[in-house]
Design an enzyme around this catalytic site. Structure first.
Site, PDB file in Angstrom:
ATOM      1  N   HIS A   1     -41.752  45.306 -50.264  1.00 46.11           N
ATOM      2  CA  HIS A   1     -40.567  45.846 -50.935  1.00 46.11           C
ATOM      3  C   HIS A   1     -39.323  45.549 -50.106  1.00 46.11           C
ATOM      4  O   HIS A   1     -39.432  45.068 -48.973  1.00 46.11           O
ATOM      5  CB  HIS A   1     -40.726  47.361 -51.157  1.00 46.11           C
ATOM      6  CG  HIS A   1     -40.898  48.114 -49.880  1.00 46.11           C
ATOM      7  ND1 HIS A   1     -42.127  48.453 -49.359  1.00 46.11           N
ATOM      8  CD2 HIS A   1     -39.988  48.560 -48.970  1.00 46.11           C
ATOM      9  CE1 HIS A   1     -41.969  49.091 -48.222  1.00 46.11           C
ATOM     10  NE2 HIS A   1     -40.673  49.162 -47.960  1.00 46.11           N
TER      11      HIS A   1
ATOM     12  N   HIS B   1     -40.041  44.503 -46.183  1.00 43.34           N
ATOM     13  CA  HIS B   1     -41.186  45.122 -45.525  1.00 43.34           C
ATOM     14  C   HIS B   1     -42.475  44.674 -46.211  1.00 43.34           C
ATOM     15  O   HIS B   1     -42.595  44.805 -47.436  1.00 43.34           O
ATOM     16  CB  HIS B   1     -41.085  46.649 -45.578  1.00 43.34           C
ATOM     17  CG  HIS B   1     -40.018  47.193 -44.676  1.00 43.34           C
ATOM     18  ND1 HIS B   1     -39.472  48.445 -44.825  1.00 43.34           N
ATOM     19  CD2 HIS B   1     -39.391  46.631 -43.596  1.00 43.34           C
ATOM     20  CE1 HIS B   1     -38.556  48.631 -43.879  1.00 43.34           C
ATOM     21  NE2 HIS B   1     -38.492  47.550 -43.128  1.00 43.34           N
TER      22      HIS B   1
ATOM     23  N   THR C   1     -40.711  54.547 -43.710  1.00 41.38           N
ATOM     24  CA  THR C   1     -39.274  54.867 -43.673  1.00 41.38           C
ATOM     25  C   THR C   1     -38.852  55.664 -44.911  1.00 41.38           C
ATOM     26  O   THR C   1     -37.674  55.915 -45.108  1.00 41.38           O
ATOM     27  CB  THR C   1     -38.422  53.587 -43.563  1.00 41.38           C
ATOM     28  OG1 THR C   1     -38.628  52.783 -44.731  1.00 41.38           O
ATOM     29  CG2 THR C   1     -38.786  52.791 -42.321  1.00 41.38           C
ATOM     30  N   THR C   2     -39.817  56.024 -45.736  1.00 40.14           N
ATOM     31  CA  THR C   2     -39.540  56.866 -46.908  1.00 40.14           C
ATOM     32  C   THR C   2     -40.511  58.041 -46.882  1.00 40.14           C
ATOM     33  O   THR C   2     -41.581  57.942 -46.257  1.00 40.14           O
ATOM     34  CB  THR C   2     -39.761  56.080 -48.214  1.00 40.14           C
ATOM     35  OG1 THR C   2     -41.097  55.555 -48.230  1.00 40.14           O
ATOM     36  CG2 THR C   2     -38.781  54.931 -48.362  1.00 40.14           C
TER      37      THR C   2
ATOM     38  N   HIS D   1     -35.134  46.669 -48.853  1.00 39.46           N
ATOM     39  CA  HIS D   1     -34.085  47.682 -48.635  1.00 39.46           C
ATOM     40  C   HIS D   1     -32.768  46.934 -48.580  1.00 39.46           C
ATOM     41  O   HIS D   1     -32.696  45.847 -48.023  1.00 39.46           O
ATOM     42  CB  HIS D   1     -34.326  48.433 -47.322  1.00 39.46           C
ATOM     43  CG  HIS D   1     -35.625  49.181 -47.290  1.00 39.46           C
ATOM     44  ND1 HIS D   1     -35.738  50.488 -47.706  1.00 39.46           N
ATOM     45  CD2 HIS D   1     -36.863  48.782 -46.909  1.00 39.46           C
ATOM     46  CE1 HIS D   1     -37.001  50.879 -47.571  1.00 39.46           C
ATOM     47  NE2 HIS D   1     -37.704  49.862 -47.093  1.00 39.46           N
TER      48      HIS D   1
ATOM     49  N   HIS E   1     -36.869  53.756 -56.084  1.00 34.15           N
ATOM     50  CA  HIS E   1     -36.368  53.706 -54.705  1.00 34.15           C
ATOM     51  C   HIS E   1     -36.171  52.275 -54.237  1.00 34.15           C
ATOM     52  O   HIS E   1     -35.370  52.006 -53.352  1.00 34.15           O
ATOM     53  CB  HIS E   1     -37.346  54.400 -53.748  1.00 34.15           C
ATOM     54  CG  HIS E   1     -37.715  55.782 -54.156  1.00 34.15           C
ATOM     55  ND1 HIS E   1     -36.797  56.803 -54.213  1.00 34.15           N
ATOM     56  CD2 HIS E   1     -38.897  56.312 -54.557  1.00 34.15           C
ATOM     57  CE1 HIS E   1     -37.400  57.917 -54.614  1.00 34.15           C
ATOM     58  NE2 HIS E   1     -38.675  57.648 -54.827  1.00 34.15           N
TER      59      HIS E   1
END
Ligand SMILES: *[C@@H]1O[C@H](CO)[C@@H](O)[C@H](O)[C@H]1NC(C)=O
Ligand SMILES: *[C@@H]1O[C@H](CO)[C@@H](O)[C@H](O)[C@H]1NC(C)=O
Length: 404
Positions: free
Chosen positions: A126, A153, A235-236, A128, A101
């Site tokens: 991580h 994040h 957010t996941t 995005h 992801h």
């Protein structure tokens, strides 16, 4: 063909039933309903289906959100955040891995975050991102309708109240995540190269590499004082509503080449998977605020740290203002002078005419005065003449009168 038809049907029909049905029909489509469900951003278990498998994703305090700065509330209690030990990374390498992801870096447990009601210990960070083109987007949070190209994040858990991340992540106030919006510019950001340079080593899902430890603070914006704060979620999936969010107002910059590598190097598919899937557009769309308030640590006027561009703009603005003011003041002075002069002239003209009047009426002009003695002489002469002539006339009259 059958797959596509089922996909379309799945949106309307009972998802779990269709998923189960497909498990029977299509062998090798390996997922199970529940915690292990493999979710994606688009497709079968895309964003709009997350809540079918992870009920919290359908909650009313979800992340990310769009921040509309005019609708934020200034909270003077939001003091600057203090990253603790971010720069003391030590010599032990960091672990960078592709979880299918995103690219994740595990953080050492001595790194923590101060400036919140509890101490939060760092867990991982991580990214995005999008799929190319600055206009398309890639950040999860949006400020005033503008998304950034990517977002970092940094995840922490409340280590004062909870024993570890797995316990904390299900609790209200369990997590604190820092959100850093990333935009592109001309210059390479050396801090981000500590991650980007190693992405080619974790191209496929589940791949992992040890990378040299580095200063995590170098990934943060300079201004840690200005930020937005709200209560939200992961957010996941599983989208637990346990996050105290901090979104920095200042964006960090990476080069276009750095962004391109981030967007194109990774696959969401495993090594050896015949269907290679690029790991792109791994950002969730913004979620409704519902009744939540977004707080700001600053007011629009309190620009404490200004960028050089802002400083230039202010300097030019002030200069233009001064020049404008000078022009206006000059105009006003000129106008006042003009009217004052005009007034004086009118008065002068009026007073001169009146004095002329006075002069002509009451006082003889100097020229007349000069002539007066002559006139007087003439008058006297006239009078003398007249008197003599009158005397002669008298004599003439009297003579016939006396001589009848
Ligand atoms: C987290 O803490 C709980 C409670 O102490 C424990 O049961 C669990 O195994 C811990 N989980 C991890 C991943 O350490
Ligand atoms: C978040 O929720 C907690 C608990 O309900 C509340 O005390 C706090 O003020 C909220 N914070 C924000 C920024 O809304």
């Amino acid at each position: 063909m059958r797959f596509t038809v089922l996909c379309v049907g799945a949106r309307r029909a009972n998802m779990e039933f269709v998923a189960l049905f497909m498990l029977l029909l299509i062998p090798g489509l390996h997922w199970t309903v529940g915690e292990d469900t493999s979710w994606t951003y688009t497709g079968m278990v895309g964003q709009s289906e997350w809540s079918d498998y992870f009920p919290d994703c359908g909650g009313n305090s979800q992340s990310p959100v769009e921040v509309v700065t005019t609708q934020t509330k200034y909270d003077p209690g939001l003091t600057p955040l203090t990253p603790l030990g971010y720069s003391q990374h030590g010599n032990k390498p960091f672990t960078l891995y592709n979880n299918g992801h995103t690219a994740v870096i595990d953080l050492p447990d001595w790194m923590s975050l101060g400036g919140l009601p509890w101490l939060f210990s760092a867990v991982q960070m991580h990214l995005h991102w999008g799929s190319g083109g600055p206009s398309i987007g890639g950040s999860e949070h949006i400020i005033n309708g503008q998304s950034a190209e990517a977002e970092l994040h940094i995840v922490h858990y409340n280590s004062e109240l909870y024993p570890n991340m797995s316990v904390a992540m299900t609790q209200r106030d369990g997590l604190a995540v820092l959100g850093v919006l990333i935009v592109t510019g001309e210059e390479t950001n050396p801090g981000f190269n500590n991650i980007i340079n190693y992405l080619s080593r974790i191209r496929h899902a589940n791949q992992k590499v040890y990378i040299p430890a580095f200063d995590v603070q170098s990934l943060l914006p300079n201004d840690l004082e200005r930020y937005y704060r709200y209560n939200g979620s992961l957010t996941t999936p599983p989208c637990y509503q346990s996050v105290i969010w901090t979104l920095f107002h200042e964006r960090v910059q990476i080069s276009k080449a750095q962004l391109l590598r981030m967007e194109t190097l990774l696959y969401s598919s495993k090594a050896g998977d015949p269907d290679r899937m690029l790991l792109q557009d791994n950002y969730r769309s913004t979620q409704p605020l519902n009744h939540r308030m977004v707080f700001a640590s600053f007011t629009a006027e309190s620009g404490k740290e200004l960028s050089s561009g802002e400083v230039t703009a202010i300097v030019i603005g002030v200069m233009c203002g001064c020049v404008g003011l000078a022009v206006i003041v000059r105009f006003i002075i000129k106008t006042i002078r003009f009217f004052t002069l005009l007034h004086h002239e009118t008065v002068a003209v009026n007073s001169s005419t009146s004095s002329w009047d006075v002069l002509t009426n009451n006082r003889p002009a100097p020229m007349q005065r000069m002539k007066e003695p002559e006139k007087a002489k003439e008058k006297q002469q006239e009078m003398v003449l007249n008197s003599t002539s009158q005397a002669e006339k008298k004599e003439e009259r009297s003579s016939p009168q006396t001589e009848p």
